[in-house]
Every structure is written in structure tokens, then in C-alpha cells.
Motif scaffolding. Sequence first.
Motif, PDB file in Angstrom:
ATOM      1  N   ARG A   1       0.104   2.978 -20.778  1.00 33.30           N
ATOM      2  CA  ARG A   1      -0.253   2.679 -19.390  1.00 33.30           C
ATOM      3  C   ARG A   1       0.908   1.941 -18.735  1.00 33.30           C
ATOM      4  N   ARG A   2       1.209   2.354 -17.490  1.00 35.42           N
ATOM      5  CA  ARG A   2       2.450   1.894 -16.884  1.00 35.42           C
ATOM      6  C   ARG A   2       2.374   0.485 -16.310  1.00 35.42           C
ATOM      7  N   ARG A   3       1.200  -0.001 -16.038  1.00 40.85           N
ATOM      8  CA  ARG A   3       1.155  -1.232 -15.250  1.00 40.85           C
ATOM      9  C   ARG A   3      -0.171  -1.937 -15.460  1.00 40.85           C
TER      10      ARG A   3
ATOM     11  N   ALA B   1      -9.088   3.784 -11.905  1.00 41.01           N
ATOM     12  CA  ALA B   1      -8.463   2.552 -12.406  1.00 41.01           C
ATOM     13  C   ALA B   1      -7.446   1.986 -11.421  1.00 41.01           C
ATOM     14  N   GLY B   2      -7.239   2.685 -10.295  1.00 40.76           N
ATOM     15  CA  GLY B   2      -6.310   2.181  -9.284  1.00 40.76           C
ATOM     16  C   GLY B   2      -6.967   1.098  -8.433  1.00 40.76           C
ATOM     17  N   ALA B   3      -6.217   0.640  -7.432  1.00 38.61           N
ATOM     18  CA  ALA B   3      -6.684  -0.486  -6.624  1.00 38.61           C
ATOM     19  C   ALA B   3      -7.975  -0.144  -5.865  1.00 38.61           C
ATOM     20  N   VAL B   4      -7.992   1.001  -5.187  1.00 39.19           N
ATOM     21  CA  VAL B   4      -9.200   1.393  -4.442  1.00 39.19           C
ATOM     22  C   VAL B   4     -10.302   1.762  -5.432  1.00 39.19           C
ATOM     23  N   GLY B   5      -9.930   2.536  -6.452  1.00 34.46           N
ATOM     24  CA  GLY B   5     -10.918   3.028  -7.409  1.00 34.46           C
ATOM     25  C   GLY B   5     -11.691   1.911  -8.090  1.00 34.46           C
TER      26      GLY B   5
ATOM     27  N   ASP C   1     -10.480  11.027 -19.571  1.00 36.31           N
ATOM     28  CA  ASP C   1      -9.030  10.856 -19.587  1.00 36.31           C
ATOM     29  C   ASP C   1      -8.392  12.089 -18.933  1.00 36.31           C
ATOM     30  N   TYR C   2      -7.822  11.898 -17.747  1.00 31.14           N
ATOM     31  CA  TYR C   2      -7.275  13.055 -17.003  1.00 31.14           C
ATOM     32  C   TYR C   2      -6.090  13.682 -17.709  1.00 31.14           C
ATOM     33  N   ARG C   3      -5.494  12.939 -18.671  1.00 34.46           N
ATOM     34  CA  ARG C   3      -4.333  13.488 -19.371  1.00 34.46           C
ATOM     35  C   ARG C   3      -4.751  14.369 -20.543  1.00 34.46           C
TER      36      ARG C   3
ATOM     37  N   ALA D   1     -12.322  12.371   0.475  1.00 35.10           N
ATOM     38  CA  ALA D   1     -10.943  12.253   0.018  1.00 35.10           C
ATOM     39  C   ALA D   1     -10.244  11.141   0.784  1.00 35.10           C
ATOM     40  N   ALA D   2      -9.348  10.438   0.077  1.00 31.94           N
ATOM     41  CA  ALA D   2      -8.607   9.366   0.749  1.00 31.94           C
ATOM     42  C   ALA D   2      -7.148   9.716   0.928  1.00 31.94           C
ATOM     43  N   SER D   3      -6.668  10.768   0.246  1.00 33.59           N
ATOM     44  CA  SER D   3      -5.222  11.005   0.300  1.00 33.59           C
ATOM     45  C   SER D   3      -4.821  12.331   0.917  1.00 33.59           C
TER      46      SER D   3
ATOM     47  N   ALA E   1      -9.375   8.806 -15.223  1.00 31.89           N
ATOM     48  CA  ALA E   1      -8.326   7.789 -15.332  1.00 31.89           C
ATOM     49  C   ALA E   1      -7.570   8.051 -16.620  1.00 31.89           C
ATOM     50  N   SER E   2      -6.513   7.275 -16.858  1.00 34.61           N
ATOM     51  CA  SER E   2      -5.856   7.328 -18.164  1.00 34.61           C
ATOM     52  C   SER E   2      -6.812   6.762 -19.212  1.00 34.61           C
ATOM     53  N   GLY E   3      -6.794   7.326 -20.431  1.00 35.64           N
ATOM     54  CA  GLY E   3      -7.684   6.851 -21.493  1.00 35.64           C
ATOM     55  C   GLY E   3      -7.481   5.372 -21.794  1.00 35.64           C
TER      56      GLY E   3
ATOM     57  N   ASN F   1       0.839  -1.199   0.000  1.00 39.20           N
ATOM     58  CA  ASN F   1       0.000   0.000   0.000  1.00 39.20           C
ATOM     59  C   ASN F   1       0.873   1.248   0.000  1.00 39.20           C
ATOM     60  N   HIS F   2       0.341   2.343  -0.570  1.00 40.71           N
ATOM     61  CA  HIS F   2       1.072   3.613  -0.538  1.00 40.71           C
ATOM     62  C   HIS F   2       1.424   4.000   0.899  1.00 40.71           C
ATOM     63  N   LEU F   3       0.522   3.688   1.821  1.00 40.07           N
ATOM     64  CA  LEU F   3       0.752   4.057   3.229  1.00 40.07           C
ATOM     65  C   LEU F   3       2.025   3.418   3.788  1.00 40.07           C
TER      66      LEU F   3
ATOM     67  N   MET G   1     -11.809  13.966   4.831  1.00 33.50           N
ATOM     68  CA  MET G   1     -10.843  12.926   4.496  1.00 33.50           C
ATOM     69  C   MET G   1     -11.191  11.708   5.337  1.00 33.50           C
ATOM     70  N   MET G   2     -11.253  10.565   4.688  1.00 33.69           N
ATOM     71  CA  MET G   2     -11.589   9.325   5.402  1.00 33.69           C
ATOM     72  C   MET G   2     -10.331   8.610   5.872  1.00 33.69           C
ATOM     73  N   ASN G   3     -10.487   7.845   6.913  1.00 30.57           N
ATOM     74  CA  ASN G   3      -9.439   6.924   7.333  1.00 30.57           C
ATOM     75  C   ASN G   3     -10.078   5.563   7.460  1.00 30.57           C
ATOM     76  N   LEU G   4      -9.536   4.590   6.781  1.00 33.31           N
ATOM     77  CA  LEU G   4     -10.121   3.248   6.805  1.00 33.31           C
ATOM     78  C   LEU G   4     -10.256   2.744   8.243  1.00 33.31           C
ATOM     79  N   ALA G   5     -11.463   2.251   8.555  1.00 30.20           N
ATOM     80  CA  ALA G   5     -11.705   1.609   9.855  1.00 30.20           C
ATOM     81  C   ALA G   5     -12.100   0.164   9.565  1.00 30.20           C
TER      82      ALA G   5
ATOM     83  N   GLY H   1       5.488   5.136  -8.419  1.00 33.45           N
ATOM     84  CA  GLY H   1       5.177   5.949  -9.592  1.00 33.45           C
ATOM     85  C   GLY H   1       3.688   6.084  -9.885  1.00 33.45           C
ATOM     86  N   ASN H   2       2.865   5.298  -9.223  1.00 33.10           N
ATOM     87  CA  ASN H   2       1.456   5.231  -9.609  1.00 33.10           C
ATOM     88  C   ASN H   2       0.673   6.520  -9.439  1.00 33.10           C
ATOM     89  N   LEU H   3       1.031   7.325  -8.461  1.00 33.90           N
ATOM     90  CA  LEU H   3       0.205   8.495  -8.164  1.00 33.90           C
ATOM     91  C   LEU H   3       0.713   9.771  -8.825  1.00 33.90           C
TER      92      LEU H   3
HETATM   93  N1  LIG Z   1      -7.454   7.158   3.699  1.00 32.04           N
HETATM   94  C1  LIG Z   1      -7.449   5.825   3.628  1.00 32.04           C
HETATM   95  O1  LIG Z   1      -7.972   5.151   4.524  1.00 32.04           O
HETATM   96  C2  LIG Z   1      -6.808   5.166   2.444  1.00 32.04           C
HETATM   97  C3  LIG Z   1      -6.845   3.772   2.299  1.00 32.04           C
HETATM   98  C4  LIG Z   1      -6.277   3.200   1.134  1.00 32.04           C
HETATM   99  C5  LIG Z   1      -5.687   4.021   0.162  1.00 32.04           C
HETATM  100  N2  LIG Z   1      -5.641   5.373   0.383  1.00 32.04           N
HETATM  101  C6  LIG Z   1      -5.019   6.271  -0.612  1.00 32.04           C
HETATM  102  O2  LIG Z   1      -5.805   6.229  -1.800  1.00 32.04           O
HETATM  103  C7  LIG Z   1      -4.982   6.594  -2.897  1.00 32.04           C
HETATM  104  C8  LIG Z   1      -5.177   5.578  -4.051  1.00 32.04           C
HETATM  105  O3  LIG Z   1      -4.652   4.329  -3.645  1.00 32.04           O
HETATM  106  P1  LIG Z   1      -4.610   3.090  -4.652  1.00 32.04           P
HETATM  107  O4  LIG Z   1      -4.016   1.951  -3.898  1.00 32.04           O
HETATM  108  O5  LIG Z   1      -5.926   2.923  -5.324  1.00 32.04           O
HETATM  109  O6  LIG Z   1      -3.552   3.634  -5.749  1.00 32.04           O
HETATM  110  P2  LIG Z   1      -3.047   2.942  -7.094  1.00 32.04           P
HETATM  111  O7  LIG Z   1      -3.515   1.536  -7.201  1.00 32.04           O
HETATM  112  O8  LIG Z   1      -1.577   3.206  -7.134  1.00 32.04           O
HETATM  113  O9  LIG Z   1      -3.792   3.754  -8.261  1.00 32.04           O
HETATM  114  C9  LIG Z   1      -3.522   5.068  -8.599  1.00 32.04           C
HETATM  115  C10 LIG Z   1      -4.303   5.351  -9.889  1.00 32.04           C
HETATM  116  O10 LIG Z   1      -4.430   6.763 -10.031  1.00 32.04           O
HETATM  117  C11 LIG Z   1      -4.268   7.056 -11.425  1.00 32.04           C
HETATM  118  N3  LIG Z   1      -3.932   8.474 -11.530  1.00 32.04           N
HETATM  119  C12 LIG Z   1      -2.747   9.095 -11.312  1.00 32.04           C
HETATM  120  N4  LIG Z   1      -2.911  10.436 -11.433  1.00 32.04           N
HETATM  121  C13 LIG Z   1      -4.221  10.648 -11.744  1.00 32.04           C
HETATM  122  C14 LIG Z   1      -5.006  11.807 -11.978  1.00 32.04           C
HETATM  123  N5  LIG Z   1      -4.478  13.038 -11.928  1.00 32.04           N
HETATM  124  N6  LIG Z   1      -6.327  11.659 -12.239  1.00 32.04           N
HETATM  125  C15 LIG Z   1      -6.906  10.432 -12.272  1.00 32.04           C
HETATM  126  N7  LIG Z   1      -6.213   9.278 -12.068  1.00 32.04           N
HETATM  127  C16 LIG Z   1      -4.884   9.393 -11.791  1.00 32.04           C
HETATM  128  C17 LIG Z   1      -3.209   6.090 -11.895  1.00 32.04           C
HETATM  129  O11 LIG Z   1      -3.312   5.923 -13.289  1.00 32.04           O
HETATM  130  P3  LIG Z   1      -2.021   6.028 -14.286  1.00 32.04           P
HETATM  131  O12 LIG Z   1      -0.971   5.124 -13.693  1.00 32.04           O
HETATM  132  O13 LIG Z   1      -2.540   5.572 -15.597  1.00 32.04           O
HETATM  133  O14 LIG Z   1      -1.611   7.468 -14.266  1.00 32.04           O
HETATM  134  C18 LIG Z   1      -3.642   4.810 -11.145  1.00 32.04           C
HETATM  135  O15 LIG Z   1      -4.628   4.105 -11.898  1.00 32.04           O
HETATM  136  C19 LIG Z   1      -3.534   6.648  -2.349  1.00 32.04           C
HETATM  137  O16 LIG Z   1      -3.205   7.996  -2.076  1.00 32.04           O
HETATM  138  C20 LIG Z   1      -3.622   5.872  -1.051  1.00 32.04           C
HETATM  139  O17 LIG Z   1      -2.630   6.249  -0.109  1.00 32.04           O
HETATM  140  C21 LIG Z   1      -6.182   5.956   1.496  1.00 32.04           C
END
Ligand SMILES: NC(=O)c1ccc[n+]([C@@H]2O[C@H](COP(=O)([O-])OP(=O)(O)OC[C@H]3O[C@@H](n4cnc5c(N)ncnc54)[C@H](OP(=O)(O)O)[C@@H]3O)[C@@H](O)[C@H]2O)c1
Length: 316
Positions: free
Chosen positions: A304-306, A149-153, A189-191, A230-232, A171-173, A38-40, A249-253, A293-295
Motif C-alpha cells: 500500500r502506497r500511503r 479506502a480513499g479520503a471520500v470513500g 481487492d480490486y487488484r 459517480a464523483a469523477s 479497495a487494495s487488499g 484535493n485532486h480537483l 455525476m455529482m458535484n459537491l454543493a 499517484g493515488n488514483l
Molecule cells: N464530484 C465531486 O464533487 C468530488 C468531490 C471530491 C472528490 N471527488 C473525486 O473523488 C475521487 C476520489 O477522491 P479521494 O480524495 O477520495 O481520493 P484518494 O484519497 O486519493 O483515494 C483514492 C483511493 O482509490 C483507490 N483506488 C485506486 N484505483 C482503484 C480501483 N481501480 N478500484 C478501487 N480503488 C482504487 C486507492 O487505493 P490504492 O492507493 O491502494 O490503489 C485510494 O485508496 C477523485 O476522483 C476526486 O477528484 C469528486
Amino acid sequence: MKAIRLFEYGGQLVFDDAPTPTIAHDAVLVKIKSTAVNHLDRVEASGTARQIFPIDLPWIPGHEFSGVVEQIGGDVAGFAPGDAVFGNSGLGAYAEYLAVKPAAIAGLPSKLSFEEAASVPVASQTAWQGIFTHGHLEKGQTVLIHGGAGAVGAYAVQLASHAGATVIVTASGDDEAYLTSIGASRVIDYRKAQFEKVLREKVDVVFDLIGGDTQRRSFLVLKEGGYLVAASQPVSQEEAARHHVSGAMMNLAPSADGLGRIARLLEDGTIRSDVATVYALQDAAQAWNDIAGNLSPSAPGAARRRSHGKIVLRVA
Ligand SMILES: NC(=O)c1ccc[n+]([C@@H]2O[C@H](COP(=O)([O-])OP(=O)(O)OC[C@H]3O[C@@H](n4cnc5c(N)ncnc54)[C@H](OP(=O)(O)O)[C@@H]3O)[C@@H](O)[C@H]2O)c1
């Protein structure tokens, strides 16, 4: 036991021998099969946010896992040695063994491998709590998910769509086909486009997994009375009041009930989990490089990177 440990803030991850945890009468010892990144984890290790996320050194990272119950404390009911489980932990899952409270675990969905299951607890529950608990999303409403398109999304897209909401995603197109296949109605497409310029209607809920300028512009697309979750990063209360919306801003419970609910949705095929990459535990540093690099926004026109889903570490 073997574990990944950090001995100083900002230091190297070290794969070595650490003491095997012992369990209290109300705890369970799990032999870990897989954990996920996790990013955390990186934020905690860097020490940049140590006031909010303090850690005791030496420290074993890891907030989620799958494995098999090895031993139970005398007061534990509902689990027995040999049970396959998955769950959340405050730390310590980058290791061969982990002591946890039964409230942190649930039975492994039979359809999932240990690697898939380890990727589920944090992202799926963050998505659930973000859109439903904090965002109050209901059937018939519209949600805009940044970073869909990320893990949470990806869980948020699936859960919102299953709940009968219209789901718009930034997300990326390149991720459009993937996102529509899991329930998105529209992908911006955010880009290439500014979402606030191309959205025709305002939305009930924004689930922001990106922050920064993306979050600031989100106030422009919310209906009065809507929710910005917001999560970040924290949400400006002044801006929220100015736009007559709620922002938090949420914090996972994490909870066993919440995880059990997710497990049933995975079991009946309503939602799916994706694993991007699997590394061996000792290669955790490489996994951290990958997620770093994901964020950061990828360049226009860049491939797409991954793969979709989480980075998993195979422990045993
Ligand atoms: N508060 C909480 O309790 C909690 C819990 C879990 C996670 N989080 C946070 O939630 C965030 C997301 O986590 P994750 O695990 O889902 O991340 P992840 O899997 O790394 O996904 C990040 C995604 O964001 C996309 N992205 C990057 N810049 C963007 C932009 N400007 N607009 C739209 N999409 C964009 C990336 O796409 P490309 O690679 O194509 O650019 C990638 O698909 C992180 O900051 C994490 O720390 C918070």
C-alpha cells in the motif's frame, strides 16, 4: 500575506507574497491554520478541464481549511473574532488569510486539531451527498463503494454503515482491516478480483470514486431502480437507461448545515477523520506529487502506497 500561487496553467506552484483579502460587509476574514489537498486542485491548475473548472490567474488553490476568525463584516451574525472554524471555499485556502461567507463555515469540533479539521469539509460532504442526496441510500439497503479506502470513500463507508446499510467496498487488499474497522462488511481487492464476478447479490447503490472501466462494469451489479452515483466522471445515460437504473455525476454543493451535521458526528465519535501526511504550505508541490499517484491502480502485490486520509498543508 504568504500564499501558494499559480501564474499560468500547468506552471509551477510559487510560494510568495500575495495581497491579503479584504472583506465585504457580509463576509468573514479567517486566519488559516491548515488546508487540505484535493485532486480537483491539480485538475484546475492543469487547465485540461478549464471549460468546466475555469480559474483566474494568478490563482491561489484550496477548497477547504481550518482557522480562526480574524475579522467579521458589519452584517455578520453568529461568528466573532477568535472563533475556531473550518469550512469550504471555491479557491484561495493555500494562504494565510481567506475571505469567506458565513454560510461556508462551521464551528471547529472541539475534539479535532486544526490539521484534522482541515481534512474534513470536502471529503465528508462529498460522501454524504453522494450516498444520501444522490444515491438515496436507506437503512437495510446495500451500497458498493469503489475506492472506499480513499479520503471520500472512508467517510462514505462510515456514514453508510452508521445509517444501517450493508457496505461493500472495492479497495487494495491491504486496506481490508482498516475498512472493516470503520464499518465495511466486505472488501473486494480490486487488484485480484473483478467485483462483478464475485458479488453474489445485486446492490441498491454504487458510489463510484474511480470511473473508467470500474464505472462501466458497475451497471452489471445494480438492482433495477438502483442508483449509480459517480464523483469523477459523467455517467452514460444510455447505459443507465438500458439497465433501468439512475446514473448521475455529482458535484459537491457545500453548506454550513451539512458541515455542522458532520461536525456533530465527529464530535460524538460516530465517525472519525484521518490525516495521511502533513506538509508545510511551501511544500505544496510535493503534496501534489503525492496525491497524483493515488488514483492510478497500484500493481498486484505492491505494498500500500500511503497512509489513510487526506494530505494536509500546515499554514500557521
Ligand atoms: N464530484 C465531486 O464533487 C468530488 C468531490 C471530491 C472528490 N471527488 C473525486 O473523488 C475521487 C476520489 O477522491 P479521494 O480524495 O477520495 O481520493 P484518494 O484519497 O486519493 O483515494 C483514492 C483511493 O482509490 C483507490 N483506488 C485506486 N484505483 C482503484 C480501483 N481501480 N478500484 C478501487 N480503488 C482504487 C486507492 O487505493 P490504492 O492507493 O491502494 O490503489 C485510494 O485508496 C477523485 O476522483 C476526486 O477528484 C469528486
